[in-house]
Design an enzyme around this catalytic site. Structure first.
Site, PDB file in Angstrom:
ATOM      1  N   LEU A   9      -3.012   7.417   1.687  1.00 44.10           N
ATOM      2  CA  LEU A   9      -2.716   6.476   2.768  1.00 44.10           C
ATOM      3  C   LEU A   9      -1.247   6.060   2.700  1.00 44.10           C
ATOM      4  O   LEU A   9      -0.782   5.546   1.685  1.00 44.10           O
ATOM      5  CB  LEU A   9      -3.604   5.234   2.659  1.00 44.10           C
ATOM      6  CG  LEU A   9      -5.112   5.499   2.707  1.00 44.10           C
ATOM      7  CD1 LEU A   9      -5.876   4.175   2.764  1.00 44.10           C
ATOM      8  CD2 LEU A   9      -5.466   6.372   3.893  1.00 44.10           C
ATOM      9  N   ARG A  16       8.415  -5.729   3.832  1.00 38.33           N
ATOM     10  CA  ARG A  16       9.180  -6.459   2.814  1.00 38.33           C
ATOM     11  C   ARG A  16      10.257  -5.627   2.123  1.00 38.33           C
ATOM     12  O   ARG A  16      11.023  -6.142   1.316  1.00 38.33           O
ATOM     13  CB  ARG A  16       8.208  -7.045   1.773  1.00 38.33           C
ATOM     14  CG  ARG A  16       7.574  -8.327   2.266  1.00 38.33           C
ATOM     15  CD  ARG A  16       6.679  -8.921   1.207  1.00 38.33           C
ATOM     16  NE  ARG A  16       5.383  -8.254   1.153  1.00 38.33           N
ATOM     17  CZ  ARG A  16       4.567  -8.274   0.092  1.00 38.33           C
ATOM     18  NH1 ARG A  16       4.924  -8.912  -1.005  1.00 38.33           N
ATOM     19  NH2 ARG A  16       3.405  -7.667   0.129  1.00 38.33           N
ATOM     20  N   GLY A 138      -8.578  -7.509  -2.699  1.00 36.61           N
ATOM     21  CA  GLY A 138     -10.016  -7.543  -2.455  1.00 36.61           C
ATOM     22  C   GLY A 138     -10.728  -7.784  -3.771  1.00 36.61           C
ATOM     23  O   GLY A 138     -10.347  -7.227  -4.802  1.00 36.61           O
ATOM     24  N   ASN A 168     -10.069  -4.901  -6.419  1.00 27.67           N
ATOM     25  CA  ASN A 168     -10.047  -3.523  -5.940  1.00 27.67           C
ATOM     26  C   ASN A 168      -8.607  -3.019  -5.982  1.00 27.67           C
ATOM     27  O   ASN A 168      -7.713  -3.629  -5.407  1.00 27.67           O
ATOM     28  CB  ASN A 168     -10.566  -3.522  -4.488  1.00 27.67           C
ATOM     29  CG  ASN A 168     -10.426  -2.162  -3.829  1.00 27.67           C
ATOM     30  OD1 ASN A 168     -10.526  -1.135  -4.491  1.00 27.67           O
ATOM     31  ND2 ASN A 168     -10.207  -2.182  -2.529  1.00 27.67           N
ATOM     32  N   ASN A 376      42.514  30.988 -25.691  1.00 28.90           N
ATOM     33  CA  ASN A 376      42.990  29.616 -25.776  1.00 28.90           C
ATOM     34  C   ASN A 376      43.717  29.267 -24.487  1.00 28.90           C
ATOM     35  O   ASN A 376      44.690  29.928 -24.127  1.00 28.90           O
ATOM     36  CB  ASN A 376      43.933  29.469 -26.984  1.00 28.90           C
ATOM     37  CG  ASN A 376      44.169  28.006 -27.295  1.00 28.90           C
ATOM     38  OD1 ASN A 376      44.369  27.196 -26.382  1.00 28.90           O
ATOM     39  ND2 ASN A 376      44.158  27.659 -28.566  1.00 28.90           N
ATOM     40  N   ASN A 385      42.213  29.351  -7.181  1.00 26.88           N
ATOM     41  CA  ASN A 385      41.198  30.315  -6.744  1.00 26.88           C
ATOM     42  C   ASN A 385      41.038  30.347  -5.235  1.00 26.88           C
ATOM     43  O   ASN A 385      40.397  31.226  -4.698  1.00 26.88           O
ATOM     44  CB  ASN A 385      39.857  29.985  -7.402  1.00 26.88           C
ATOM     45  CG  ASN A 385      39.384  28.585  -7.105  1.00 26.88           C
ATOM     46  OD1 ASN A 385      40.203  27.658  -6.977  1.00 26.88           O
ATOM     47  ND2 ASN A 385      38.100  28.394  -6.980  1.00 26.88           N
TER      48      ASN A 385
HETATM   49  C1  UD1 Z   1      -6.094  -3.127   0.311  1.00 20.95           C
HETATM   50  C2  UD1 Z   1      -7.605  -3.271   0.093  1.00 20.95           C
HETATM   51  C3  UD1 Z   1      -7.829  -4.340  -0.978  1.00 20.95           C
HETATM   52  C4  UD1 Z   1      -7.109  -3.974  -2.254  1.00 20.95           C
HETATM   53  C5  UD1 Z   1      -5.635  -3.726  -1.982  1.00 20.95           C
HETATM   54  C6  UD1 Z   1      -4.984  -3.141  -3.206  1.00 20.95           C
HETATM   55  C7  UD1 Z   1      -8.681  -2.819   2.222  1.00 20.95           C
HETATM   56  C8  UD1 Z   1      -9.305  -3.391   3.427  1.00 20.95           C
HETATM   57  N1  UD1 Z   1      -8.210  -3.674   1.333  1.00 20.95           N
HETATM   58  O1  UD1 Z   1      -5.648  -4.350   0.845  1.00 20.95           O
HETATM   59  O2  UD1 Z   1      -9.219  -4.459  -1.236  1.00 20.95           O
HETATM   60  O3  UD1 Z   1      -7.257  -4.996  -3.219  1.00 20.95           O
HETATM   61  O4  UD1 Z   1      -5.444  -2.784  -0.913  1.00 20.95           O
HETATM   62  O5  UD1 Z   1      -3.598  -3.054  -3.000  1.00 20.95           O
HETATM   63  O6  UD1 Z   1      -8.652  -1.603   2.067  1.00 20.95           O
HETATM   64  N2  UD1 Z   1      -2.627   1.659   5.258  1.00 20.95           N
HETATM   65  C9  UD1 Z   1      -2.628   2.623   6.243  1.00 20.95           C
HETATM   66  N3  UD1 Z   1      -3.081   2.300   7.479  1.00 20.95           N
HETATM   67  C10 UD1 Z   1      -3.528   1.068   7.771  1.00 20.95           C
HETATM   68  C11 UD1 Z   1      -3.507   0.075   6.785  1.00 20.95           C
HETATM   69  C12 UD1 Z   1      -3.058   0.408   5.532  1.00 20.95           C
HETATM   70  O7  UD1 Z   1      -2.242   3.766   6.000  1.00 20.95           O
HETATM   71  O8  UD1 Z   1      -3.917   0.856   8.925  1.00 20.95           O
HETATM   72  C13 UD1 Z   1      -2.150   2.012   3.918  1.00 20.95           C
HETATM   73  C14 UD1 Z   1      -0.902   1.244   3.502  1.00 20.95           C
HETATM   74  O9  UD1 Z   1       0.267   1.984   3.815  1.00 20.95           O
HETATM   75  C15 UD1 Z   1      -1.094   1.103   2.005  1.00 20.95           C
HETATM   76  C16 UD1 Z   1      -2.601   1.068   1.836  1.00 20.95           C
HETATM   77  O10 UD1 Z   1      -3.137   1.650   2.992  1.00 20.95           O
HETATM   78  O11 UD1 Z   1      -0.609   2.206   1.298  1.00 20.95           O
HETATM   79  C17 UD1 Z   1      -3.129  -0.348   1.641  1.00 20.95           C
HETATM   80  O12 UD1 Z   1      -2.789  -1.118   2.738  1.00 20.95           O
HETATM   81  P1  UD1 Z   1      -2.463  -2.667   2.624  1.00 20.95           P
HETATM   82  O13 UD1 Z   1      -2.164  -3.175   3.962  1.00 20.95           O
HETATM   83  O14 UD1 Z   1      -1.494  -2.900   1.552  1.00 20.95           O
HETATM   84  O15 UD1 Z   1      -3.907  -3.208   2.186  1.00 20.95           O
HETATM   85  P2  UD1 Z   1      -4.225  -4.598   1.560  1.00 20.95           P
HETATM   86  O16 UD1 Z   1      -4.466  -5.566   2.651  1.00 20.95           O
HETATM   87  O17 UD1 Z   1      -3.231  -4.937   0.533  1.00 20.95           O
END
Ligand code: UD1
Ligand code: MG
Length: 456
Positions: A9, A16, A138, A168, A376, A385
């Site tokens: 993902l 940020r 989570g 998680n 040398n 060159n």
């Molecule tokens: C997610 C988890 C949470 C966990 C946390 C760990 C869910 C609903 N929650 O939360 O339980 O503790 O990660 O860091 O899964 N991403 C996409 N598409 C989207 C949303 C996110 O590709 O639509 C990718 C982001 O780029 C990232 C990852 O998924 O790499 C996690 O997304 P993020 O928004 O950080 O999830 P959290 O809300 O932190």
């Protein structure tokens, strides 16, 4: 073992980071965050890797440039569950599916391999950790017997659930044949209005699929990058791990905290690396190699007993046994030094072979040249060159002696055992064994008077 899909993902925005570059393309130890996640994925030998991307558009597939990867565009980003849904058309439904995050770069292959085995046997493997400060994550909700029931997102959690320290990490492995069915049941009826991947845990429990919590060997494996401060922290952690591995393997480091490796460094026995050295690409050192302080060494091979003195810069070079390089030497691509060469301060060498025991000790440029053995080369020697359009070669045969401040206008050959007088501008070949010089005869004028100021 079941076949393996890996979904990474990487569609998130990375607000940020305050950057024009998509977050997962920011480098850690010279390789993008996504590149690190891909390396972890590759280590399992998956049948399919699908990267879910979105923010930054096609910059991502272009930057990674691996034609065998599947790319699934997620636009708009409606949550982690929605993200995995976009990958489904690329996945084998009869395979185990491992889900990784593109911004979690330090996850170890062993951790993932263990999760894969759990999922191959029909369970859902969930990577969890206990955190002193679980805010934002989570939470893992278990029943009285310790069985995992579901995950509740921080924003949806009750006060009681917020007190749970087990979180998680986001990494999970789904057994064959289950993923698409569960994803189809996701809803966005939650506080964030997102499709949560984490909701599949409760679905697994409802379907009688075992949920097996797995744990990483170390907390840093599951840390994600959301800010430049976190990126810097993980960079230090990664470098500390590499330094520790070198120490364990028998390399002496003057200070393990002042070493950076952006690529691979392989060392033989009894090597020593002084402070503030940077290694890039693939660097191989033989036995008993010494690297002085403040060196930058990229894509190089340093044979046994080589000594690199401080402030030396090496890129794309091979250095033969027991050679002594530096301080302040620059070796550029295509440099091949034989054994026991001495290359000194402010010497630049490019695309040149230098034979056994030859010396270029001070202030010289040797480019596009073939230098024999026991040659040398005096201070301030320059191979000219480049004629402005083409590059030409200089050949200096064995045991030649090049006087200081000489220009060798290529193409030109200095024969075996030839001597060039200091200050020579060599435009024609210098015959073997002879002294060649191109100098105006020195004169002294006895009656000459220095001009004096006019007195008014
Ligand atoms: C997610 C988890 C949470 C966990 C946390 C760990 C869910 C609903 N929650 O939360 O339980 O503790 O990660 O860091 O899964 N991403 C996409 N598409 C989207 C949303 C996110 O590709 O639509 C990718 C982001 O780029 C990232 C990852 O998924 O790499 C996690 O997304 P993020 O928004 O950080 O999830 P959290 O809300 O932190
Ligand atoms: Mg997150």
């Amino acid at each position: 073992m079941a076949a393996l899909n890996i979904v990474i993902l990487a569609a998130g925005k990375g607000t940020r980071m305050h950057s024009d570059l998509p977050k997962v393309l920011h480098p850690l130890a010279g390789k993008s965050l996504l590149g690190h996640a891909l390396t972890a994925a590759d280590s399992l030998g998956p049948d399919t890797i699908c990267v879910v991307y979105g923010h930054g558009g096609d910059v991502l597939p272009q930057a990674i440039a691996r034609p065998e990867l599947a790319w699934a565009k997620q636009e708009p980003q409606l949550g982690t569950g929605h993200a995995v849904q976009q990958a489904i058309p690329h996945l084998d439904s009869a395979a185990t599916t491992l889900i990784l995050y593109g911004d979690v770069p330090l996850i170890r292959a062993e951790t993932l391999a263990a999760m894969r085995l759990v999922a191959d046997e029909g369970a859902l493997a969930l990577l969890t950790v206990h955190l002193a400060n679980p805010a934002g994550y989570g939470r893992i909700v278990r029943d009285a017997n310790g069985q995992v029931l579901r995950i509740v997102e921080h924003k949806d959690a009750s006060a009681e659930e917020l007190a749970i320290a087990e979180v998680n990490t986001g990494i999970l492995a789904v057994p064959p044949g289950r993923l698409s069915g569960w994803l189809a049941q996701l809803s966005n009826q939650n506080i964030q209005g997102e499709y949560y991947l984490t909701d599949i845990i409760a679905m697994a429990v409802a379907d009688g699929v075992r949920v097996v919590p797995c744990h990483p060997g170390a907390e840093w494996e599951v840390l994600g990058v959301n800010s430049r401060a976190q990126l810097a922290e993980l960079e230090r952690r990664y470098q500390a791990n590499l330094a520790a591995a070198l120490l364990t393997a028998g390399v002496t480091l003057a200070d393990p905290a002042r070493l950076d490796i952006r690529g691979h460094l392989q060392c033989g026995r009894d090597c020593f690396i002084d402070i503030n050295c940077l290694f890039e690409g693939n660097v191989t050192m033989g036995n008993a190699v010494k690297v002085g302080a403040h060196c930058v060494i990229k894509n190089a091979t340093l044979a046994d007993g080589v000594e690199i003195q401080p402030f030396t810069h090496i890129d794309g070079a091979q250095v033969g046994e027991a050679s002594r390089i530096g301080p302040f030497t620059r070796l550029r691509p295509g440099t091949e030094l034989s054994a026991e060469t001495h290359i000194g301060n402010f010497v630049e060498i490019k695309n040149a072979q230098v034979g056994f025991n030859s010396k270029i000790n001070h202030l010289s440029y040797v480019g596009d040249a073939t230098v024999g053995c026991k040659v040398n080369i005096g201070a301030g020697t320059i191979t000219c060159n480049y004629d402005g359009a083409n590059k030409h070669r200089t050949v200096i045969e064995d045991e030649a002696f090049i006087g200081s401040d000489t220009q060798l206008v290529a193409p030109v050959t200095v024969g075996r055992g030839a001597t060039l007088g200091a200050g020579t501008t060599l435009t024609k070949d210098a015959p073997a064994g002879q002294l060649t010089l191109s100098r105006a005869k020195q004169v002294s004028l006895s009656g000459w008077k220095r001009p004096a100021k006019n007195v008014k």
